[in-house]
Design a protein around this motif. Structure first.
Motif, PDB file in Angstrom:
ATOM      1  N   LYS A  49       0.907  -1.203  -0.051  1.00  0.00           N
ATOM      2  CA  LYS A  49      -0.037   0.043  -0.217  1.00  0.00           C
ATOM      3  C   LYS A  49       0.864   1.319  -0.040  1.00  0.00           C
ATOM      4  O   LYS A  49       1.934   1.274   0.547  1.00  0.00           O
ATOM      5  CB  LYS A  49      -0.979  -0.070   1.340  1.00  0.00           C
ATOM      6  N   GLN A  50       0.240   2.131  -0.860  1.00  0.00           N
ATOM      7  CA  GLN A  50       1.082   3.505  -0.592  1.00  0.00           C
ATOM      8  C   GLN A  50       0.504   4.282   0.232  1.00  0.00           C
ATOM      9  O   GLN A  50      -0.555   5.000   0.410  1.00  0.00           O
ATOM     10  CB  GLN A  50       0.809   4.439  -2.059  1.00  0.00           C
ATOM     11  N   THR A  52       1.015   7.382   3.260  1.00  0.00           N
ATOM     12  CA  THR A  52       1.802   8.765   3.498  1.00  0.00           C
ATOM     13  C   THR A  52       1.968   8.966   4.788  1.00  0.00           C
ATOM     14  O   THR A  52       2.581   9.884   5.365  1.00  0.00           O
ATOM     15  CB  THR A  52       1.227   9.784   2.616  1.00  0.00           C
ATOM     16  N   ASN A 117      -3.647  15.020  -0.541  1.00  0.00           N
ATOM     17  CA  ASN A 117      -3.418  13.328  -1.148  1.00  0.00           C
ATOM     18  C   ASN A 117      -2.932  12.690  -0.235  1.00  0.00           C
ATOM     19  O   ASN A 117      -2.367  11.276  -0.513  1.00  0.00           O
ATOM     20  CB  ASN A 117      -2.161  13.696  -2.245  1.00  0.00           C
ATOM     21  N   ASP A 118      -3.114  12.799   0.968  1.00  0.00           N
ATOM     22  CA  ASP A 118      -2.783  11.516   2.058  1.00  0.00           C
ATOM     23  C   ASP A 118      -3.587  10.419   1.770  1.00  0.00           C
ATOM     24  O   ASP A 118      -4.781  10.425   1.651  1.00  0.00           O
ATOM     25  CB  ASP A 118      -3.015  12.346   3.404  1.00  0.00           C
ATOM     26  N   SER A 119      -2.853   9.453   2.174  1.00  0.00           N
ATOM     27  CA  SER A 119      -3.216   7.853   2.161  1.00  0.00           C
ATOM     28  C   SER A 119      -2.717   7.259   3.306  1.00  0.00           C
ATOM     29  O   SER A 119      -1.686   7.103   3.456  1.00  0.00           O
ATOM     30  CB  SER A 119      -2.783   7.404   0.579  1.00  0.00           C
ATOM     31  N   ILE A 145      -9.705  11.996   2.858  1.00  0.00           N
ATOM     32  CA  ILE A 145      -8.412  11.359   2.293  1.00  0.00           C
ATOM     33  C   ILE A 145      -8.689   9.707   2.498  1.00  0.00           C
ATOM     34  O   ILE A 145      -9.507   9.352   2.987  1.00  0.00           O
ATOM     35  CB  ILE A 145      -7.108  11.595   3.444  1.00  0.00           C
ATOM     36  N   LYS A 146      -7.928   9.041   1.808  1.00  0.00           N
ATOM     37  CA  LYS A 146      -8.100   7.478   1.706  1.00  0.00           C
ATOM     38  C   LYS A 146      -7.481   6.822   2.912  1.00  0.00           C
ATOM     39  O   LYS A 146      -6.327   6.995   3.155  1.00  0.00           O
ATOM     40  CB  LYS A 146      -7.531   7.034   0.213  1.00  0.00           C
ATOM     41  N   GLN A 148      -5.918   3.428   3.755  1.00  0.00           N
ATOM     42  CA  GLN A 148      -5.413   2.133   3.018  1.00  0.00           C
ATOM     43  C   GLN A 148      -5.283   0.878   3.697  1.00  0.00           C
ATOM     44  O   GLN A 148      -5.536  -0.216   3.215  1.00  0.00           O
ATOM     45  CB  GLN A 148      -4.108   2.240   2.617  1.00  0.00           C
TER      46      GLN A 148
END
Ligand code: 5GP
Length: 190
Positions: A49-50, A52, A117-119, A145-146, A148
């Motif tokens: 997973k990406q 941040t 763009n935080d994930s 924000i996503k 993950q």
């Protein structure tokens, strides 16, 4: 995670109302070496997973979250708990009912620490009825924000937290899964 299960077997104390006390390595005194292993294990399980940032809630989520942040090389934000909040302009907030304290707290995260763009990966010490995780999910939704993944050190599988989370289709990893605390005994799943 065998290392963690062994420590729970050795040092866990079962309290009334299905509460497990693990204050010799997680909830009061902290074992940094064990937490580092916990952090590395989460980093491994969410390696694809990406991520941040890591989100957790004070105070017992901080130790495993920081070690995961160290292993994944990302910052860690812990939501702060307040009894009441009036000035909430610069904060994302959510109400969380505490399983162990039987009170509702507002948790908050300063907006300035969240970027568009935080994930994120959510980490917490215990999963019981899922209220703490739900509070962080509410904040993540408000912040757009996503999420993950969700990493839990100790899950009590006989409570309803997992059901609540899996409805959202988010990867959930628990390093120790306890299926029962009946008669003062810790039973692990499998
Ligand atoms: P939930 O919000 O999932 O109902 O409960 C999770 C939170 O309550 C955790 O962050 C943890 O602080 C606390 N908690 C729930 N169950 C236990 C337990 O059996 N032992 C300890 N020490 N904390 C628990």
């Amino acid at each position: 995670m065998k290392l963690l299960e062994d420590r729970i077997r050795k040092e866990g104390i079962v309290l009334p109302h299905n509460v497990l006390k693990v204050d010799s390595f997680l909830n009061h005194q902290v074992d940094p070496q064990l937490m580092f292993e916990v952090g590395k294990e989460f980093a491994k399980r969410f390696a694809d997973k990406q991520i941040t940032k890591i989100l957790t809630v004070e105070s017992s989520g901080i130790a495993p979250a920081v070690m995961t942040g160290l292993a994944m090389q990302v910052p860690v934000i812990f939501a702060r708990k307040h009894k009441s909040l009036t000035l909430t302009d610069n904060l994302y907030t959510a109400d969380v009912y505490s399983y162990t304290k039987q009170t509702t707290n507002k948790i908050s995260i300063a907006k300035r620490f969240i970027e568009p763009n935080d994930s994120v990966l959510i980490i917490d010490d215990f999963l019981a009825n899922g209220q703490a995780v739900q509070g962080l999910l509410t904040i993540a939704d408000d912040a757009n924000i996503k999420v993950q993944g969700i990493g839990i050190v100790i899950e009590k599988t006989f409570q309803k937290g997992r059901t609540l989370i899996t409805k959202r289709n988010i990867q959930l990893e628990a390093l120790a899964q306890i299926s029962s605390l009946e008669n003062g005994e810790v039973q692990f799943l499998n």
